[in-house]
Design a protein around this motif. Structure first.
Motif, short mmCIF file in Angstrom:
data_model
loop_
_atom_site.label_atom_id
_atom_site.label_comp_id
_atom_site.label_asym_id
_atom_site.label_seq_id
_atom_site.Cartn_x
_atom_site.Cartn_y
_atom_site.Cartn_z
N ILE A 124 15.14 9.05 2.52
CA ILE A 124 13.70 8.78 2.70
C ILE A 124 13.00 10.00 3.28
N ARG A 125 13.61 10.62 4.27
CA ARG A 125 12.99 11.79 4.92
C ARG A 125 12.88 12.96 3.95
N SER A 126 13.92 13.15 3.15
CA SER A 126 13.88 14.24 2.17
C SER A 126 12.79 14.00 1.14
N ALA A 127 12.69 12.77 0.63
CA ALA A 127 11.65 12.46 -0.36
C ALA A 127 10.26 12.60 0.24
N ALA A 128 10.09 12.15 1.48
CA ALA A 128 8.77 12.25 2.13
C ALA A 128 8.36 13.71 2.31
N ARG A 129 9.27 14.56 2.72
CA ARG A 129 8.95 15.99 2.87
C ARG A 129 8.55 16.61 1.53
N SER A 130 9.29 16.24 0.50
CA SER A 130 9.01 16.80 -0.82
C SER A 130 7.65 16.35 -1.35
N VAL A 131 7.34 15.07 -1.20
CA VAL A 131 6.11 14.52 -1.75
C VAL A 131 4.89 14.97 -0.96
N VAL A 132 4.93 14.84 0.35
CA VAL A 132 3.77 15.18 1.18
C VAL A 132 3.44 16.66 1.07
N GLY A 133 4.44 17.49 0.83
CA GLY A 133 4.22 18.92 0.71
C GLY A 133 3.40 19.32 -0.50
N ARG A 134 3.12 18.37 -1.40
CA ARG A 134 2.31 18.65 -2.58
C ARG A 134 0.82 18.40 -2.35
N TYR A 135 0.45 17.81 -1.23
CA TYR A 135 -0.92 17.37 -1.02
C TYR A 135 -1.54 18.00 0.23
N THR A 136 -2.86 18.07 0.21
CA THR A 136 -3.61 18.55 1.37
C THR A 136 -3.83 17.40 2.35
N PRO A 137 -4.14 17.69 3.62
CA PRO A 137 -4.43 16.61 4.57
C PRO A 137 -5.56 15.70 4.11
N GLU A 138 -6.59 16.26 3.49
CA GLU A 138 -7.71 15.45 3.02
C GLU A 138 -7.26 14.44 1.97
N GLN A 139 -6.40 14.87 1.05
CA GLN A 139 -5.88 13.96 0.02
C GLN A 139 -5.02 12.87 0.65
N LEU A 140 -4.22 13.25 1.63
CA LEU A 140 -3.35 12.28 2.30
C LEU A 140 -4.17 11.24 3.05
N LEU A 167 16.94 0.22 -3.78
CA LEU A 167 15.67 0.30 -3.04
C LEU A 167 14.65 -0.57 -3.77
N ASN A 168 14.14 -1.59 -3.10
CA ASN A 168 13.18 -2.52 -3.72
C ASN A 168 11.74 -2.07 -3.58
N GLU A 169 11.39 -1.44 -2.46
CA GLU A 169 10.00 -1.05 -2.23
C GLU A 169 9.93 -0.04 -1.09
N PHE A 170 8.93 0.83 -1.17
CA PHE A 170 8.62 1.70 -0.03
C PHE A 170 7.13 1.59 0.23
N LEU A 171 6.76 1.33 1.48
CA LEU A 171 5.37 1.13 1.85
C LEU A 171 4.95 2.17 2.88
N VAL A 172 3.85 2.86 2.63
CA VAL A 172 3.26 3.77 3.61
C VAL A 172 2.32 2.93 4.49
N ARG A 173 2.69 2.76 5.73
CA ARG A 173 1.90 1.93 6.64
C ARG A 173 0.77 2.72 7.31
N ASP A 174 1.01 3.99 7.58
CA ASP A 174 -0.03 4.77 8.25
C ASP A 174 0.21 6.25 8.01
N VAL A 175 -0.88 7.00 7.96
CA VAL A 175 -0.83 8.46 7.87
C VAL A 175 -1.64 9.00 9.05
N THR A 176 -0.99 9.74 9.93
CA THR A 176 -1.64 10.25 11.14
C THR A 176 -1.79 11.77 11.02
N LEU A 177 -3.05 12.23 11.09
CA LEU A 177 -3.35 13.65 11.04
C LEU A 177 -3.66 14.17 12.44
N PRO A 178 -3.58 15.48 12.65
CA PRO A 178 -4.08 16.05 13.92
C PRO A 178 -5.54 15.67 14.12
#
Length: 271
Positions: A124-140, A167-178
């Motif tokens: 999960i951590r590896s996939a999250a790093r890979s995916v989030v690294g493609r987007y800007t904070p504004e998009q996230l 793996l049945n589902e993955f849910l993003v519950r919150d995105v916290t920016l600076p």
């Protein structure tokens, strides 16, 4: 008191041994669980047969049964990852997973009971790093949360399928920016919203002005056509018609004095 027969002692000992053996051999698998059989004298973990299902089972006392939960489980993760421009973002997510029932023996043999820490969390951590690294904070923060959620799910699922985990589902519950980044994004979004509202008002006002111009042009054209069609004869006929209606009115007293320059009667009267 009579002494017990000599055969009674071996029988008692055999009964005790039998009870001990049955106690060690009886296995009860609970609801939502399955058991992996380990044969001490026969190649260890059984991987070519389905695991033991729910209910009561008898196994050889020298063998072991390792019980796993096979119902859907949840893993909650807080992850700090970097966006495309290098800013640190915190993602709070939940993964819903369960071991593949038929492959439970292989899971136990390759990963063991702590497969959660060995495989699921790193995946999960590896996939999250890979995916989030493609987007800007504004998009996230605004428009891409669903896309991020789906992409993390797909990438994590590919890893876990090879490890006998579904793996049945993955849910993003919150995105916290600076906080500074979040405030800047919120100001920008507010300005964009105000700009859109202003443009809407301008377009509405322009359409209303165009409507009034069209209506005015229509009225002017109608008056022009009407003026061109009103000859002196038509006006005289209309005047006579109106005079007759006034004369027929019971509430009017009409006196015809003479006629005007146009030949129309001059009418004086009161109610």
């Amino acid at each position: 008191m009579d002494k017990l027969p000599k055969v009674a002692f071996p029988a008692i000992i055999a009964a005790v041994v039998l009870i001990i053996i049955l106690t060690k051999s009886a296995i009860t698998i609970g609801s939502g669980e399955a058991g992996v059989l380990y044969k001490t004298f026969d190649n260890g973990v059984v991987t070519d047969e389905p695991p033991l299902g729910e209910g009561f089972h008898i196994v050889a006392p020298w063998n072991k049964v390792i019980v796993y939960e096979v119902r859907q489980q949840e893993l909650f993760e807080k992850m700090k990852v970097l966006s495309s421009n290098g800013l640190e973002i915190q993602i709070d997510g939940s993964a819903w997973f369960q071991p593949v029932f038929q492959d439970l023996g292989k899971l136990h043999q390759t990963l063991g009971e702590n497969y959660l820490q060995r495989v699921i969390q790193p995946a999960i951590r590896s996939a999250a790093r890979s995916v989030v690294g493609r987007y800007t904070p504004e998009q996230l923060y605004s428009s891409k949360r669903d896309a991020i959620q789906d992409e993390i799910f797909v990438e994590t699922k590919k890893i876990l399928e090879k490890q006998y985990i579904k793996l049945n589902e993955f849910l993003v519950r919150d995105v916290t920016l600076p906080s500074t980044i979040k405030e800047a994004i919120e100001r920008k979004l507010k300005q964009e919203q105000e700009s859109l509202e202003y443009e809407f008002r301008l377009v509405t006002a322009q359409k209303e002005a165009e409507k009034q111009i069209i209506e005015a042009e229509g009225k002017a054209e109608a008056n022009k056509i009407l003026s061109a069609s009103l000859t002196d004869k038509i006006l005289q006929d209309k005047g006579i018609e109106a005079t007759n209606k006034l004369a027929e009115s019971p509430n009017s007293k009409v006196v015809i004095i003479g006629s005007g320059d146009s030949g129309m009667p001059i009418i004086l009267g009161n109610q």
